[in-house]
Scaffold this active site. Sequence first.
Site, PDB file in Angstrom:
ATOM      1  N   ARG A   6      14.323  15.663  11.868  1.00 35.89           N
ATOM      2  CA  ARG A   6      14.743  16.242  12.974  1.00 35.89           C
ATOM      3  C   ARG A   6      14.799  17.926  13.244  1.00 35.89           C
ATOM      4  O   ARG A   6      15.201  18.976  13.385  1.00 35.89           O
ATOM      5  CB  ARG A   6      16.291  16.077  12.439  1.00 35.89           C
ATOM      6  CG  ARG A   6      16.967  15.415  13.113  1.00 35.89           C
ATOM      7  CD  ARG A   6      18.609  15.149  12.932  1.00 35.89           C
ATOM      8  NE  ARG A   6      18.782  14.976  11.956  1.00 35.89           N
ATOM      9  CZ  ARG A   6      19.777  14.473  11.280  1.00 35.89           C
ATOM     10  NH1 ARG A   6      21.026  13.516  11.684  1.00 35.89           N
ATOM     11  NH2 ARG A   6      20.251  14.032   9.453  1.00 35.89           N
ATOM     12  N   LYS A  45      11.046   0.649  -0.398  1.00 41.21           N
ATOM     13  CA  LYS A  45      11.965   0.250  -1.068  1.00 41.21           C
ATOM     14  C   LYS A  45      13.135   1.326  -1.002  1.00 41.21           C
ATOM     15  O   LYS A  45      13.028   2.239  -1.142  1.00 41.21           O
ATOM     16  CB  LYS A  45      11.450  -0.292  -2.646  1.00 41.21           C
ATOM     17  CG  LYS A  45      11.173   0.573  -3.726  1.00 41.21           C
ATOM     18  CD  LYS A  45      11.756  -0.025  -5.134  1.00 41.21           C
ATOM     19  CE  LYS A  45      12.986   0.118  -5.860  1.00 41.21           C
ATOM     20  NZ  LYS A  45      12.808   1.446  -6.621  1.00 41.21           N
ATOM     21  N   ASP A  69       5.834  -2.302  -2.102  1.00 43.50           N
ATOM     22  CA  ASP A  69       5.719  -2.102  -4.203  1.00 43.50           C
ATOM     23  C   ASP A  69       5.415  -0.947  -5.119  1.00 43.50           C
ATOM     24  O   ASP A  69       3.680  -1.589  -4.640  1.00 43.50           O
ATOM     25  CB  ASP A  69       5.852  -3.819  -4.402  1.00 43.50           C
ATOM     26  CG  ASP A  69       6.886  -3.218  -5.386  1.00 43.50           C
ATOM     27  OD1 ASP A  69       5.889  -2.430  -6.874  1.00 43.50           O
ATOM     28  OD2 ASP A  69       7.689  -3.672  -6.472  1.00 43.50           O
ATOM     29  N   HIS A  70       4.675   0.114  -5.099  1.00 47.30           N
ATOM     30  CA  HIS A  70       4.309   0.515  -5.419  1.00 47.30           C
ATOM     31  C   HIS A  70       3.716   0.600  -6.635  1.00 47.30           C
ATOM     32  O   HIS A  70       2.380   0.787  -7.197  1.00 47.30           O
ATOM     33  CB  HIS A  70       4.143   2.462  -5.969  1.00 47.30           C
ATOM     34  CG  HIS A  70       5.267   2.893  -6.907  1.00 47.30           C
ATOM     35  ND1 HIS A  70       6.333   3.059  -6.796  1.00 47.30           N
ATOM     36  CD2 HIS A  70       4.954   2.978  -7.949  1.00 47.30           C
ATOM     37  CE1 HIS A  70       7.145   2.287  -8.501  1.00 47.30           C
ATOM     38  NE2 HIS A  70       5.945   3.310  -9.366  1.00 47.30           N
ATOM     39  N   GLU A  80      11.501   3.540 -19.497  1.00 45.14           N
ATOM     40  CA  GLU A  80      11.119   4.403 -19.347  1.00 45.14           C
ATOM     41  C   GLU A  80      12.344   5.718 -20.477  1.00 45.14           C
ATOM     42  O   GLU A  80      13.738   5.506 -20.300  1.00 45.14           O
ATOM     43  CB  GLU A  80      11.862   4.785 -17.760  1.00 45.14           C
ATOM     44  CG  GLU A  80      11.357   4.128 -17.039  1.00 45.14           C
ATOM     45  CD  GLU A  80      11.691   4.265 -15.360  1.00 45.14           C
ATOM     46  OE1 GLU A  80      11.207   4.935 -14.500  1.00 45.14           O
ATOM     47  OE2 GLU A  80      12.771   3.787 -14.871  1.00 45.14           O
ATOM     48  N   ASP A 130      16.998  -1.662  -9.545  1.00 46.81           N
ATOM     49  CA  ASP A 130      16.151  -0.675  -8.985  1.00 46.81           C
ATOM     50  C   ASP A 130      14.285  -1.032  -9.691  1.00 46.81           C
ATOM     51  O   ASP A 130      13.639  -0.854  -8.786  1.00 46.81           O
ATOM     52  CB  ASP A 130      16.054   0.871  -9.683  1.00 46.81           C
ATOM     53  CG  ASP A 130      15.801   1.264  -9.828  1.00 46.81           C
ATOM     54  OD1 ASP A 130      14.659   1.809  -8.601  1.00 46.81           O
ATOM     55  OD2 ASP A 130      15.269   2.517 -10.640  1.00 46.81           O
ATOM     56  N   HIS A 182       9.442  -4.450  -8.535  1.00 41.14           N
ATOM     57  CA  HIS A 182       8.122  -3.676  -9.687  1.00 41.14           C
ATOM     58  C   HIS A 182       7.839  -5.657 -10.330  1.00 41.14           C
ATOM     59  O   HIS A 182       7.008  -6.279 -11.007  1.00 41.14           O
ATOM     60  CB  HIS A 182       8.673  -2.895 -10.233  1.00 41.14           C
ATOM     61  CG  HIS A 182       9.078  -2.154  -9.587  1.00 41.14           C
ATOM     62  ND1 HIS A 182       8.493  -1.793  -8.081  1.00 41.14           N
ATOM     63  CD2 HIS A 182       9.335  -0.749  -9.745  1.00 41.14           C
ATOM     64  CE1 HIS A 182       8.743  -0.167  -7.340  1.00 41.14           C
ATOM     65  NE2 HIS A 182       9.588   0.108  -8.131  1.00 41.14           N
TER      66      HIS A 182
HETATM   67  C1  BG6 Z   1      11.247   3.592  -8.758  1.00 43.59           C
HETATM   68  C2  BG6 Z   1      12.225   3.534  -9.196  1.00 43.59           C
HETATM   69  O1  BG6 Z   1      10.568   2.516  -7.906  1.00 43.59           O
HETATM   70  O2  BG6 Z   1      10.368   2.883 -10.035  1.00 43.59           O
HETATM   71  C3  BG6 Z   1      12.607   4.039 -10.505  1.00 43.59           C
HETATM   72  O3  BG6 Z   1      13.377   3.297  -8.521  1.00 43.59           O
HETATM   73  C4  BG6 Z   1      11.326   4.151 -11.397  1.00 43.59           C
HETATM   74  O4  BG6 Z   1      14.248   4.111 -10.848  1.00 43.59           O
HETATM   75  C5  BG6 Z   1       9.961   4.155 -11.322  1.00 43.59           C
HETATM   76  O5  BG6 Z   1      11.689   5.428 -12.576  1.00 43.59           O
HETATM   77  C6  BG6 Z   1       9.201   3.793 -12.301  1.00 43.59           C
HETATM   78  O6  BG6 Z   1       7.727   3.902 -11.083  1.00 43.59           O
HETATM   79  P1  BG6 Z   1       6.461   4.214 -12.893  1.00 43.59           P
HETATM   80  O7  BG6 Z   1       5.624   4.298 -11.280  1.00 43.59           O
HETATM   81  O8  BG6 Z   1       6.953   5.682 -13.117  1.00 43.59           O
HETATM   82  O9  BG6 Z   1       6.657   3.334 -13.649  1.00 43.59           O
END
Ligand code: BG6
Length: 519
Positions: free
Chosen positions: A63, A172, A201-202, A240, A259, A264
């Site tokens: 935008r 996501k 999904d990364h 984490e 999350d 993941h």
């Molecule tokens: C994301 C979550 O999908 O993945 C985050 O929303 C999380 O909360 C992150 O920190 C973790 O990804 P990575 O690649 O740092 O393990």
Amino acid sequence: MNSSSTSEALPVVSGSATTLDPFSIVIFGASGDLTARKLIPALYHLCKDGQMPADFRIVGFARREKTDESWRQELRADLAKFSRTKPVDDKVWSVFSKNIFYCVGDMTDAAAYQRLEQKLSGFQKPALRENLLFYLATQPSQFGVVAEQLHLAKLLQKGTNNVGMGRIIVEKPFGHDLASAETLNQELTRFANEQQVFRIDHYLGKETVQNILMFRFSNSIFEQLWNRNSVDHVQLTVSEKLGVGDRGGYYEEAGAIRDMVQNHMLQVLSLIAMEPPVSLEAESVRNEKVKLLKSIRALSPADVARQVVRGQYFAGSVDGQVRPGYRQEPKVNLNSNVETFVALKLFIDNWRWSGVPFYLRTGKNLPMSASEVRIQFRPTPNVLFAAQCGNQLDANGLTLRLQPNEGISLHFNGKVPGMSLGVRPVRMHFSYDAEFGAYTPEAYERLLLEAISGDATLFIRRDEVETAWQIVDSIRSAWDGKPLTNREFYAAGTWGPIAAEDLLAQSGHEWHEPHLINP
Ligand code: BG6
């Protein structure tokens, strides 16, 4: 295993690299964080590494008023901050940035899509006008309207025989429960076939996660042991160090289970436990993953009470740094019951895994950031070494470290040199760094490349996402209306509530702490 000297003379068996056709990618929500932090750096690196076709276009759609040139300048400044290689290579940037364009518009405004269509029609080569990817870096609630408007502007078409025009890439969170995910799926597939939808999904873009399939199915010695006869239990830890920080608004709606577990962790679990696919084609791999997810034993509310532990951090410290409690984080309700930690015990009711517990745990503000899978093998009969070791003789284990210090370790027992019969655990270790050097492409580079080439193996299929929600929904509904109790809190900087230890102790197991080189 001395990983630095093994491979020099060995051939690399690789799939044939495909030459990509020219394409255009339109990013919706282009002024957002994801574009600056991940998407543009990933596309820049693909260009730098010679992976892009000779012709491509990147069009930002958002935008805010900007010109092509002002957006390029902004992206250049962001790239200096977020690029994984520094400094930014000006020669590459100058070629890359000529392909970047901007289209101002509101996602609900049909006229904006007409402008987009005109912009795309201005591109000379037919492939740049026809081979289109639409990256929806937007709120999921906007997926439906963007797909519809693209369709009305004749940029997205659902074809027959599953061949359609245009691909949609979505991020996501893909819904917040099964019902909302089904709605999103219906909205997306009104104007595109399932084969045109690429759900990211990364974790699937991570080298170490992709390696799970290679490791399991290209080595005969491990796959022989990969079943209930040899495996005692499996642990998957994604811990984490960071707290929720400024993501409180989002996290209040998500919690650890939505999350991290829904996507993941269940993805990693399905790769670890699935049956061999009949081929490496996207549908074969995804069929097996879905089959696995469907074999996870459903949890009744009583099972959830026994097999799932949730937790929320209160103030504490991580690495000597004071951390506020979750309820004190910005945009978090002072009485929030949202979980920042979850540990669960799942069973997979199939021939291979019957009776083997799979333990999953994840949380924020834990003592270290590490993701790993531990395959814990059955112990030997405690006969020969009972005098030396009592019950302490370690069972064999295999650790797949997903991050950091990426690698694989095999844990076994060895005799301590000397006159006595001392036995202690030792390990053989393969390190990615030592073996392959520090080549660490970002997950998004791989994922974008796959989407551009049209290979959906690393993306989540509709039935995968829906099955994963079913599992998560059964847990969430058991928590409904039940506020957290005292035993469900943990201090920031610890490994979650004590109940997470008890969950394993019930079966005589204990969590393995990841051992990091530089924690
Ligand atoms: C994301 C979550 O999908 O993945 C985050 O929303 C999380 O909360 C992150 O920190 C973790 O990804 P990575 O690649 O740092 O393990």
